[in-house]
Design a protein around this motif. Structure first.
Motif, PDB file in Angstrom:
ATOM      1  N   VAL A   1      14.524  15.312  -7.255  1.00 17.09           N
ATOM      2  CA  VAL A   1      15.001  14.007  -7.144  1.00 17.09           C
ATOM      3  C   VAL A   1      15.600  13.421  -6.103  1.00 17.09           C
ATOM      4  O   VAL A   1      16.341  14.333  -5.441  1.00 17.09           O
ATOM      5  CB  VAL A   1      16.253  13.869  -8.472  1.00 17.09           C
ATOM      6  N   GLY A   2      15.215  12.426  -5.399  1.00 20.02           N
ATOM      7  CA  GLY A   2      15.520  11.888  -4.160  1.00 20.02           C
ATOM      8  C   GLY A   2      14.755  12.522  -3.229  1.00 20.02           C
ATOM      9  O   GLY A   2      14.878  11.816  -1.903  1.00 20.02           O
ATOM     10  N   ASP A   3      13.664  13.400  -3.359  1.00 13.97           N
ATOM     11  CA  ASP A   3      12.930  13.510  -2.218  1.00 13.97           C
ATOM     12  C   ASP A   3      11.865  12.456  -1.784  1.00 13.97           C
ATOM     13  O   ASP A   3      11.599  11.682  -2.688  1.00 13.97           O
ATOM     14  CB  ASP A   3      11.990  14.684  -2.645  1.00 13.97           C
ATOM     15  N   ARG A   4      11.641  12.355  -0.436  1.00 13.53           N
ATOM     16  CA  ARG A   4      10.665  11.064   0.056  1.00 13.53           C
ATOM     17  C   ARG A   4       9.571  11.662  -0.241  1.00 13.53           C
ATOM     18  O   ARG A   4       9.061  12.780   0.158  1.00 13.53           O
ATOM     19  CB  ARG A   4      11.060  10.971   1.464  1.00 13.53           C
ATOM     20  N   ILE A   5       8.775  10.670  -1.177  1.00 11.54           N
ATOM     21  CA  ILE A   5       7.263  11.459  -1.540  1.00 11.54           C
ATOM     22  C   ILE A   5       6.316  10.450  -1.130  1.00 11.54           C
ATOM     23  O   ILE A   5       4.880  10.839  -1.013  1.00 11.54           O
ATOM     24  CB  ILE A   5       7.324  11.276  -3.141  1.00 11.54           C
ATOM     25  N   ALA A   6       6.457   9.185  -0.685  1.00  7.95           N
ATOM     26  CA  ALA A   6       5.458   8.294  -0.116  1.00  7.95           C
ATOM     27  C   ALA A   6       6.140   7.168   0.733  1.00  7.95           C
ATOM     28  O   ALA A   6       7.211   7.024   0.632  1.00  7.95           O
ATOM     29  CB  ALA A   6       4.558   7.833  -1.421  1.00  7.95           C
ATOM     30  N   GLN A   7       5.202   6.572   1.163  1.00  7.51           N
ATOM     31  CA  GLN A   7       5.687   5.270   1.977  1.00  7.51           C
ATOM     32  C   GLN A   7       4.925   4.098   1.282  1.00  7.51           C
ATOM     33  O   GLN A   7       3.870   3.936   0.832  1.00  7.51           O
ATOM     34  CB  GLN A   7       5.433   5.298   3.475  1.00  7.51           C
TER      35      GLN A   7
ATOM     36  N   PHE B   1       0.864  -1.354  -0.085  1.00  6.91           N
ATOM     37  CA  PHE B   1       0.085   0.069  -0.013  1.00  6.91           C
ATOM     38  C   PHE B   1       0.885   1.311   0.000  1.00  6.91           C
ATOM     39  O   PHE B   1       1.720   1.503   0.774  1.00  6.91           O
ATOM     40  CB  PHE B   1      -0.800  -0.022   1.171  1.00  6.91           C
ATOM     41  N   VAL B   2       0.767   2.115  -0.950  1.00 11.31           N
ATOM     42  CA  VAL B   2       1.307   3.294  -1.084  1.00 11.31           C
ATOM     43  C   VAL B   2       0.685   4.388  -0.428  1.00 11.31           C
ATOM     44  O   VAL B   2      -0.447   4.483  -0.799  1.00 11.31           O
ATOM     45  CB  VAL B   2       1.752   3.633  -2.694  1.00 11.31           C
ATOM     46  N   VAL B   3       1.309   4.828   0.674  1.00 14.01           N
ATOM     47  CA  VAL B   3       0.197   5.786   1.434  1.00 14.01           C
ATOM     48  C   VAL B   3       1.063   7.307   1.752  1.00 14.01           C
ATOM     49  O   VAL B   3       2.488   7.183   1.520  1.00 14.01           O
ATOM     50  CB  VAL B   3       0.326   5.222   3.031  1.00 14.01           C
ATOM     51  N   PRO B   4       0.449   8.306   1.963  1.00 17.88           N
ATOM     52  CA  PRO B   4       0.911   9.695   2.063  1.00 17.88           C
ATOM     53  C   PRO B   4       2.110   9.437   3.240  1.00 17.88           C
ATOM     54  O   PRO B   4       1.923   8.917   4.098  1.00 17.88           O
ATOM     55  CB  PRO B   4      -0.194  10.607   2.357  1.00 17.88           C
TER      56      PRO B   4
END
Length: 160
Positions: A105-111, A58-61
């Motif tokens: 590029v490289g920013d954490r955008i989701a989990q 599950f891709v979550v914010p």
């Protein structure tokens, strides 16, 4: 004890858990994009996985992006099925009404959260068994607005 599962990946860098015990592994952007207020953008992560049968991802914010910048995921949670082998992409939405948000590029955008899933056998019946909740849906448990001195009723007739 936390269960570990081997997950083959193709990626420039593996998703990483920021802290021991975290449920979600960080997915990072492989591209620089600007998300204008009220707009959405699909962003690549460069990650493709082979989840074991019986699991889903599950891709979550990320809560910090949501709280500080109003950035969320349009279809949260996004589901990655065990049979999917393509790149995990994330459709980010900027809910801020005036400020654009820049993703580097490289920013954490989701989990990515891995979860064991049960496969259901759906059994047609004429009626469902009773439950305490019954058919109460959105807002059925009521709420209390103490500032306005108002109350709503729950589906059982009790005052919230």
């Amino acid at each position: 004890m936390t269960e570990t599962v081997d997950v083959p990946i193709v990626a420039p860098a593996a998703p990483v858990y920021a802290h021991p015990g975290d449920a979600g592994a960080d997915l990072v952007s492989t591209e620089a994009v600007r998300i204008e207020p009220g707009r959405r953008v699909t962003v690549g992560t460069g990650v493709a996985v082979a989840l074991p049968e019986g699991y889903a991802g599950f891709v979550v914010p990320r809560s910090g992006l949501a709280a500080r910048h109003g950035i969320t995921i349009v279809n949260a949670p996004g589901t990655v099925d065990a049979g999917y082998r393509g790149e995990i992409k994330v459709t980010l939405l900027n809910t801020d009404s005036s400020e654009p948000y820049d993703v580097a590029v490289g920013d954490r955008i989701a989990q990515l959260v891995l979860v064991p899933v049960a496969r259901a056998v759906f059994l047609p019946v004429d009626a469902l068994p009773d439950s305490v909740r019954g058919t109460g849906g959105f807002g059925s448990t009521g709420y209390s607005n103490e500032q306005a001195g108002e109350q709503t009723q729950t589906t059982t007739g009790e005052r919230a």
